[in-house]
Design a protein around this motif. Structure first.
Motif, PDB file in Angstrom:
ATOM      1  N   GLY A  75      37.856  11.065  40.570  1.00 40.91           N
ATOM      2  CA  GLY A  75      38.445  12.331  40.237  1.00 40.91           C
ATOM      3  C   GLY A  75      37.443  13.091  39.752  1.00 40.91           C
ATOM      4  N   ILE A  76      36.659  12.806  38.873  1.00 37.50           N
ATOM      5  CA  ILE A  76      35.339  13.907  38.549  1.00 37.50           C
ATOM      6  C   ILE A  76      34.721  14.236  39.383  1.00 37.50           C
ATOM      7  CG2 ILE A  76      33.383  13.744  37.113  1.00 37.50           C
ATOM      8  CD1 ILE A  76      34.823  11.690  35.139  1.00 37.50           C
ATOM      9  N   ALA A  77      34.299  13.253  40.360  1.00 38.67           N
ATOM     10  CA  ALA A  77      33.351  13.562  41.628  1.00 38.67           C
ATOM     11  C   ALA A  77      34.076  14.596  42.400  1.00 38.67           C
ATOM     12  CB  ALA A  77      33.055  12.305  42.345  1.00 38.67           C
ATOM     13  N   LEU A  78      35.241  14.386  42.922  1.00 41.83           N
ATOM     14  CA  LEU A  78      35.969  15.230  43.860  1.00 41.83           C
ATOM     15  C   LEU A  78      36.047  16.723  43.276  1.00 41.83           C
ATOM     16  CD1 LEU A  78      38.452  13.018  45.677  1.00 41.83           C
ATOM     17  CD2 LEU A  78      36.284  13.317  46.420  1.00 41.83           C
ATOM     18  N   GLY A  79      36.372  16.563  41.971  1.00 40.52           N
ATOM     19  CA  GLY A  79      36.593  17.836  41.354  1.00 40.52           C
ATOM     20  C   GLY A  79      35.348  18.855  41.520  1.00 40.52           C
ATOM     21  N   GLU A  80      34.120  18.217  41.007  1.00 42.46           N
ATOM     22  CA  GLU A  80      32.740  18.735  40.861  1.00 42.46           C
ATOM     23  C   GLU A  80      32.346  19.283  42.426  1.00 42.46           C
ATOM     24  OE1 GLU A  80      30.962  19.834  38.050  1.00 42.46           O
ATOM     25  OE2 GLU A  80      32.982  19.627  37.826  1.00 42.46           O
ATOM     26  N   ILE A  81      32.365  18.329  43.236  1.00 40.46           N
ATOM     27  CA  ILE A  81      32.097  18.708  44.860  1.00 40.46           C
ATOM     28  C   ILE A  81      32.873  19.510  45.339  1.00 40.46           C
ATOM     29  CG2 ILE A  81      31.471  17.674  46.942  1.00 40.46           C
ATOM     30  CD1 ILE A  81      31.472  14.778  45.349  1.00 40.46           C
ATOM     31  N   GLY A  82      34.196  19.544  45.202  1.00 38.09           N
ATOM     32  CA  GLY A  82      35.056  20.594  45.740  1.00 38.09           C
ATOM     33  C   GLY A  82      34.874  22.078  45.575  1.00 38.09           C
ATOM     34  N   LYS A  83      34.109  22.193  44.046  1.00 37.29           N
ATOM     35  CA  LYS A  83      34.014  23.395  43.478  1.00 37.29           C
ATOM     36  C   LYS A  83      32.790  24.048  44.133  1.00 37.29           C
ATOM     37  CE  LYS A  83      33.833  22.295  39.091  1.00 37.29           C
ATOM     38  NZ  LYS A  83      33.916  22.202  37.676  1.00 37.29           N
ATOM     39  N   GLY A  84      31.932  23.393  44.648  1.00 35.35           N
ATOM     40  CA  GLY A  84      30.502  23.752  45.366  1.00 35.35           C
ATOM     41  C   GLY A  84      29.434  24.095  44.343  1.00 35.35           C
ATOM     42  N   GLY A  85      28.523  24.597  44.787  1.00 35.96           N
ATOM     43  CA  GLY A  85      27.380  24.739  43.909  1.00 35.96           C
ATOM     44  C   GLY A  85      26.381  23.723  43.320  1.00 35.96           C
ATOM     45  N   CYS A  86      26.723  22.451  43.777  1.00 35.10           N
ATOM     46  CA  CYS A  86      25.863  21.348  43.331  1.00 35.10           C
ATOM     47  C   CYS A  86      25.978  20.026  44.329  1.00 35.10           C
ATOM     48  CB  CYS A  86      26.344  20.897  41.970  1.00 35.10           C
ATOM     49  SG  CYS A  86      28.030  20.152  42.043  1.00 35.10           S
ATOM     50  N   ASP A  87      24.827  19.387  44.022  1.00 30.74           N
ATOM     51  CA  ASP A  87      24.716  18.248  44.958  1.00 30.74           C
ATOM     52  C   ASP A  87      25.060  17.015  43.798  1.00 30.74           C
ATOM     53  OD1 ASP A  87      24.046  15.930  46.317  1.00 30.74           O
ATOM     54  OD2 ASP A  87      21.997  16.273  46.303  1.00 30.74           O
ATOM     55  N   PHE A  88      26.242  16.976  43.445  1.00 29.83           N
ATOM     56  CA  PHE A  88      26.781  15.989  42.477  1.00 29.83           C
ATOM     57  C   PHE A  88      26.247  14.541  42.560  1.00 29.83           C
ATOM     58  CE2 PHE A  88      29.681  13.382  40.203  1.00 29.83           C
ATOM     59  CZ  PHE A  88      29.766  13.818  38.807  1.00 29.83           C
TER      60      PHE A  88
END
Length: 269
Positions: A75-88
């Motif tokens: 959940g943390i990973a998908l939320g951050e990746i989905g927002k864009g702006g990073c290579d999480f």
């Protein structure tokens, strides 16, 4: 690291302390890959194989409470990746030492990837206007950091990721292949992620992202024009060979029906 990445690493550290955290991270990526790829796959046989692979990873953990923590990580990973702006995932892998420098794996800061994407996609608006979409191939994709930057550039210009770009990414390392698939699928990129060798052209496995059918429904085969040109070249080449063979056969036939040589003949003896 971002606050979300720090929380992600903290949770990784709390899972099965008998394992290295790099091993836990690799298992997480594999489980996430299996879950998302199974849902996106149109092939029953592949779905069954991914389910079996998922359960094999689950079997590595004696305490199933550790397995139950994986969805929180996802959940943390998908939320951050989905927002864009990073290579999480690349950022996390670099932080915990999950990248293997012997294989040429190094974390490239997102800002560097973004600059490269901006430079290489300076005329992306024109390309999309002309044919409706662009195609991209990444022969050494790693965790997909460059593709995350590409997605941000295209989306930043007002284009719909699911219908404006088709990707084919190849990654040799199994663990980073899982990371790349996770990130591309979570970011909404349409295409196929392949675990293989871009030099030898070996392909070990591969999976379509969930956005792939959306793109195909909107645009059809992304390589239709290339396939048409290849078919035209093949037909033209076949015609050229047939014409050459016909001309050769005609010359041989004419040699047999030509007039006999009369008069004195030159000789070397």
């Amino acid at each position: 690291m971002t606050p979300a990445a720090k929380e992600f690493v903290r949770l990784i550290n709390d899972i099965d302390r008998s394992k290295y955290r790099t091993e836990v991270f690799s298992d997480f990526c594999e489980m996430g890959y299996c879950a998302l790829a199974k849902k996106a796959s149109p092939f029953t046989e592949q779905q069954d194989a991914l389910e079996a692979q998922y359960m094999e990873v689950v079997g590595r953990y004696r305490d199933k409470d550790d397995v139950r923590k994986m969805p929180e990580l996802l959940g943390i990973a998908l939320g951050e990746i989905g927002k864009g702006g990073c290579d999480f995932l690349g950022m996390v892998a670099g932080e915990i030492g999950a990248l293997d420098s012997r294989l040429g794996q190094f974390f490239t800061p997102y800002e560097v990837s973004r600059l490269m994407a901006e430079i290489n996609l300076s005329n992306v608006d024109q390309m999309i206007d002309e044919q409706g979409f662009i195609t991209l191939q990444e022969p050494a994709a790693g965790a997909g950091g460059m593709l995350m930057a590409v997605a941000d550039v295209i989306e930043g210009k007002g284009h719909n990721l699911e219908t404006s770009v088709w990707i084919e990414a190849v990654e040799l390392s199994r663990s980073t292949y899982h990371m790349c698939y996770l990130q591309c699928a979570a970011r909404g990129l349409a295409g196929k992620i392949i675990c293989g060798n871009s030099i030898s052209l070996e392909v070990f496995t591969g999976a379509y992202t969930a956005a792939a059918p959306v793109f195909l429904n909107a645009n059809g085969d992304p390589f239709a024009k290339q396939k048409e040109r290849a078919a035209q070249w093949e037909a033209a080449e076949k015609e050229r060979v047939q014409r050459t063979e016909a001309e050769r056969a005609e010359r041989l036939e004419n040699l047999g029906t030509g007039p006999a040589i009369a008069g004195d003949q030159l000789t070397l003896f």
